[in-house]
Design a protein around this motif. Sequence first.
Motif, PDB file in Angstrom:
ATOM      1  N   ASN A   1       0.823  -1.204   0.000  1.00 54.54           N
ATOM      2  CA  ASN A   1       0.000   0.000   0.000  1.00 54.54           C
ATOM      3  C   ASN A   1       0.858   1.256   0.000  1.00 54.54           C
ATOM      4  O   ASN A   1       0.639   2.181  -0.781  1.00 54.54           O
ATOM      5  CB  ASN A   1      -0.861  -0.031   1.263  1.00 54.54           C
TER       6      ASN A   1
ATOM      7  N   ASN B   1       1.357   3.997  -3.082  1.00 48.99           N
ATOM      8  CA  ASN B   1       1.178   5.449  -2.909  1.00 48.99           C
ATOM      9  C   ASN B   1       2.427   6.194  -3.344  1.00 48.99           C
ATOM     10  O   ASN B   1       2.353   7.223  -4.014  1.00 48.99           O
ATOM     11  CB  ASN B   1       0.894   5.775  -1.441  1.00 48.99           C
TER      12      ASN B   1
ATOM     13  N   LYS C   1       2.576   6.253  -6.918  1.00 51.33           N
ATOM     14  CA  LYS C   1       1.484   7.096  -7.426  1.00 51.33           C
ATOM     15  C   LYS C   1       1.817   8.582  -7.330  1.00 51.33           C
ATOM     16  O   LYS C   1       1.574   9.346  -8.238  1.00 51.33           O
ATOM     17  CB  LYS C   1       0.233   6.816  -6.580  1.00 51.33           C
TER      18      LYS C   1
ATOM     19  N   GLY D   1      -9.955  10.201   3.234  1.00 50.29           N
ATOM     20  CA  GLY D   1      -9.185  11.443   3.397  1.00 50.29           C
ATOM     21  C   GLY D   1      -8.131  11.553   2.321  1.00 50.29           C
ATOM     22  O   GLY D   1      -7.275  10.689   2.188  1.00 50.29           O
ATOM     23  N   GLN D   2      -8.240  12.647   1.547  1.00 51.29           N
ATOM     24  CA  GLN D   2      -7.259  12.879   0.482  1.00 51.29           C
ATOM     25  C   GLN D   2      -6.789  14.321   0.546  1.00 51.29           C
ATOM     26  O   GLN D   2      -7.551  15.212   0.915  1.00 51.29           O
ATOM     27  CB  GLN D   2      -7.903  12.612  -0.883  1.00 51.29           C
TER      28      GLN D   2
ATOM     29  N   ASP E   1      -5.881  16.292  -1.967  1.00 50.87           N
ATOM     30  CA  ASP E   1      -6.563  17.032  -3.016  1.00 50.87           C
ATOM     31  C   ASP E   1      -7.334  16.011  -3.839  1.00 50.87           C
ATOM     32  O   ASP E   1      -6.749  15.229  -4.585  1.00 50.87           O
ATOM     33  CB  ASP E   1      -5.500  17.755  -3.877  1.00 50.87           C
TER      34      ASP E   1
ATOM     35  N   GLY F   1      -7.318   7.389  -7.005  1.00 50.71           N
ATOM     36  CA  GLY F   1      -7.314   6.882  -5.616  1.00 50.71           C
ATOM     37  C   GLY F   1      -8.706   6.883  -5.031  1.00 50.71           C
ATOM     38  O   GLY F   1      -9.643   7.442  -5.593  1.00 50.71           O
TER      39      GLY F   1
ATOM     40  N   GLY G   1      -8.866   6.965  -1.257  1.00 51.08           N
ATOM     41  CA  GLY G   1      -8.723   7.510   0.098  1.00 51.08           C
ATOM     42  C   GLY G   1      -8.970   6.483   1.178  1.00 51.08           C
ATOM     43  O   GLY G   1      -9.217   6.839   2.328  1.00 51.08           O
ATOM     44  N   LEU G   2      -8.896   5.233   0.853  1.00 48.10           N
ATOM     45  CA  LEU G   2      -9.115   4.194   1.866  1.00 48.10           C
ATOM     46  C   LEU G   2      -7.825   3.481   2.266  1.00 48.10           C
ATOM     47  O   LEU G   2      -7.730   2.911   3.347  1.00 48.10           O
ATOM     48  CB  LEU G   2     -10.104   3.130   1.347  1.00 48.10           C
TER      49      LEU G   2
ATOM     50  N   THR H   1      -6.065   4.483   5.546  1.00 50.92           N
ATOM     51  CA  THR H   1      -6.939   4.159   6.684  1.00 50.92           C
ATOM     52  C   THR H   1      -6.734   2.704   7.063  1.00 50.92           C
ATOM     53  O   THR H   1      -6.556   2.359   8.240  1.00 50.92           O
ATOM     54  CB  THR H   1      -8.427   4.386   6.307  1.00 50.92           C
TER      55      THR H   1
HETATM   56  P1  ADP Z   1      -5.588   6.982  -2.207  1.00 52.06           P
HETATM   57  O1  ADP Z   1      -6.299   5.779  -2.698  1.00 52.06           O
HETATM   58  O2  ADP Z   1      -6.307   8.272  -2.460  1.00 52.06           O
HETATM   59  O3  ADP Z   1      -4.172   7.005  -2.524  1.00 52.06           O
HETATM   60  P2  ADP Z   1      -4.686   6.633   0.460  1.00 52.06           P
HETATM   61  O4  ADP Z   1      -5.460   6.460   1.733  1.00 52.06           O
HETATM   62  O5  ADP Z   1      -3.721   5.610   0.147  1.00 52.06           O
HETATM   63  O6  ADP Z   1      -5.758   6.831  -0.645  1.00 52.06           O
HETATM   64  O7  ADP Z   1      -4.022   8.031   0.512  1.00 52.06           O
HETATM   65  C1  ADP Z   1      -4.754   9.145   0.971  1.00 52.06           C
HETATM   66  C2  ADP Z   1      -4.184  10.403   0.395  1.00 52.06           C
HETATM   67  O8  ADP Z   1      -2.902  10.639   0.967  1.00 52.06           O
HETATM   68  C3  ADP Z   1      -3.924  10.354  -1.062  1.00 52.06           C
HETATM   69  O9  ADP Z   1      -5.091  10.691  -1.794  1.00 52.06           O
HETATM   70  C4  ADP Z   1      -2.853  11.396  -1.236  1.00 52.06           C
HETATM   71  O10 ADP Z   1      -3.417  12.677  -1.323  1.00 52.06           O
HETATM   72  C5  ADP Z   1      -2.046  11.272   0.040  1.00 52.06           C
HETATM   73  N1  ADP Z   1      -0.842  10.444  -0.080  1.00 52.06           N
HETATM   74  C6  ADP Z   1      -0.700   9.154   0.323  1.00 52.06           C
HETATM   75  N2  ADP Z   1       0.581   8.758   0.123  1.00 52.06           N
HETATM   76  C7  ADP Z   1       1.252   9.804  -0.423  1.00 52.06           C
HETATM   77  C8  ADP Z   1       2.613  10.028  -0.842  1.00 52.06           C
HETATM   78  N3  ADP Z   1       3.511   9.069  -0.781  1.00 52.06           N
HETATM   79  N4  ADP Z   1       2.926  11.234  -1.360  1.00 52.06           N
HETATM   80  C9  ADP Z   1       2.002  12.224  -1.404  1.00 52.06           C
HETATM   81  N5  ADP Z   1       0.709  12.094  -1.017  1.00 52.06           N
HETATM   82  C10 ADP Z   1       0.338  10.893  -0.537  1.00 52.06           C
END
Ligand code: ADP
Length: 664
Positions: A521, A525, A528, A575-576, A578, A587, A589-590, A593
């Motif tokens: 996970n 990220n 991503k 929670g995201q 943006d 994404g 946002g799960l 969590t």
């Molecule tokens: P998502 O499926 O949106 O990636 P996550 O729960 O994994 O959901 O992440 C939540 C939010 O945290 C993401 O939408 C992003 O905005 C931020 N995020 C997570 N990991 C990173 C990272 N490595 N760099 C920048 N932002 C991140």
Amino acid sequence: MNPLAEEYSDKPCLIEKSGVVSGINKAFIELSGFSSDELLDKPFVYIWNELLRINAGPDFTGHQKEAWLFTRELKAKCIIIQKHKGVTVGETGYIFIYKPFSRLDDEFPFLDNLYSKGTSGVAIYSIPDFILIKANQTYLNFLDESQRSRANSIGRSAYSIIGGFKGSTFEKTALEIIKTGEIKELKDEPFHGYSRGTTYWDSTIVPVFEAGCIKYLIQVSREVTEAVNNRKLLAEQNKLINEQKKQLETILENMSDCICIFDKDGKYTLFNKAAREMYFSSYEYMNKMEDGHYHAENYDSEGKRIPFWNTPSYRVMRGEKFTSMRMEVRYADKIQHLEVSGTPFFDNDGSFKMGILCSRDITSLVQKESLILRQKEELLNAEIQTREALEASLKLKDEFIYLISHEMRTPSAIVSSALQAIELMYKKEITPNVKKHLNTIKQNTNRQLRLINNLLAITRISSGNIKLNRSAFDIVFLTKAIVKSVEVYGKQKEIEISFRSKLSKKVIFLDEEKYERILLNLLANAVKYTPVGKKIYVSLYTKRAMNKNMICVSVIDEGIGIPKDKKDLIFERFGQVDSSLSRQAEGTGLGLTLVKMLVEAMEGEICLDSELGKGSTFTVMLPIVKPVADIDNAHSCHQGGQLYSNDDRIVRTASIEFSDIYFD
Ligand code: ADP
């Protein structure tokens, strides 16, 4: 020898010629006590006025006159002076005849007694010229410093030895005595004439008559300045005390609290207005402490009956001091709530002297308090009910999500398996165009599977249905394998993913599958949210934190970073940072969590260190749990740098976790 002196050789005689004393006889030396050396050839006026202190001038019209002469020992002698023409030209002769029966000591034998006692000042003044004829040292000590010696005061007039005599009450009194002949007594009489300021005197002034006329005034005085001043001070203090007492009484009287004071016998000595209003409306009589007990019953704040011997007044009488004691007084027709404070006062010997009770009617306050309490309870109950309803609906919702997710998972899993079968079995028959479409189907199926998996896991954990399947494995080996398996996704964005660790092997007892999920996970990220051409590092190390040995895995990227104010938000459901940007990256946002929930389920911690525009570091710390069994043999398949039997699972899970990243 001067002829005049010779002629009157038996009578004291003094001759003056050309302004000096030209002659004296033996009798005069005996009378005055001065030697001839002290008198002869000295200026006549000086001798007459200063040495002999004769209170009548040397020039008198008649042949003779009565006067006072003071001896060398300053003893006053009453004399009759006869003036004669001298024998030779320019001479004047004075003969001094001792007045019979005029010896003061003989005349006033009682004075000696007074003199010697010294407590009173005694003085005799001649009248009418107020010459101080005789005084004891006590009297002289009353005078100003310069007049305290006999030489400076005896034979001098009161006007010259007492600065403020003229116009004083003493002068006025003396003049009145001369007029009336009556004895006068002065009590606490102020005198302002001395340089030491105002003094006070008790004096008796007695006139002494001779041949029907007042010849002397005898003054007996005692200084009472200190006593008068003390009395004045006392009076002032009393006045002040009385004023303060009045003020206190006024304050007490007007206080809204009820004040009662009682003495050592329990008898009430004071009720202020508030107390009178409160008690006298409730009690028929209220003289002694016990009177109240016949009219009411007392209860403490817990509703327990207070026996009479433990009521506030009895407690104070026993020497107890207390504040703000709440009690309830039950009368036949009403209930009153009181807040009572009690203070005992003691004598110097420590025995009880009096007690003060200060009580306040808090009936309406207590009523309001109980109303508020009731309302609070009602509110709390309502809140509990709402929360229970909410919890029930949340549970229902979770159950619903779980059910739906479960239902959706099966078709998605079937599609995914079918795709795998097509890839395996019909590899050669698949044209590039078909492959392209199959890839789209695969990626979207995986994305759907990821969402469903996350939803299922989250709902399961939040309903408390999480199971940890701990097993012993080499975490270094596994982490390396995971990193290796996702390198391919990094390459899609020209991102290099590298593994760093000082550890070569670390067998720990963890839920391996959950660890995989966490790391995949975080890596998904990182890929991503890291731009093309940047780097990602995975670091594995041990650390001591929270009194435990921890295994830590950090995923460090050079990505877009996370603003400080969003650091907590991203761990919340959906929670995201943006949502539009995340949507670009597809994404939900799960992910985080779930990661947080899994980490916490394993009693670990996740923390984030990030700088906007520079990158983020997610660190997961998990406590190292030692397995009970021999762990050296654990997962022997990990040895030799081979991927272990779960390698397929990692690839499968990675493909699902990385489904957001376009994969060719
Ligand atoms: P998502 O499926 O949106 O990636 P996550 O729960 O994994 O959901 O992440 C939540 C939010 O945290 C993401 O939408 C992003 O905005 C931020 N995020 C997570 N990991 C990173 C990272 N490595 N760099 C920048 N932002 C991140």
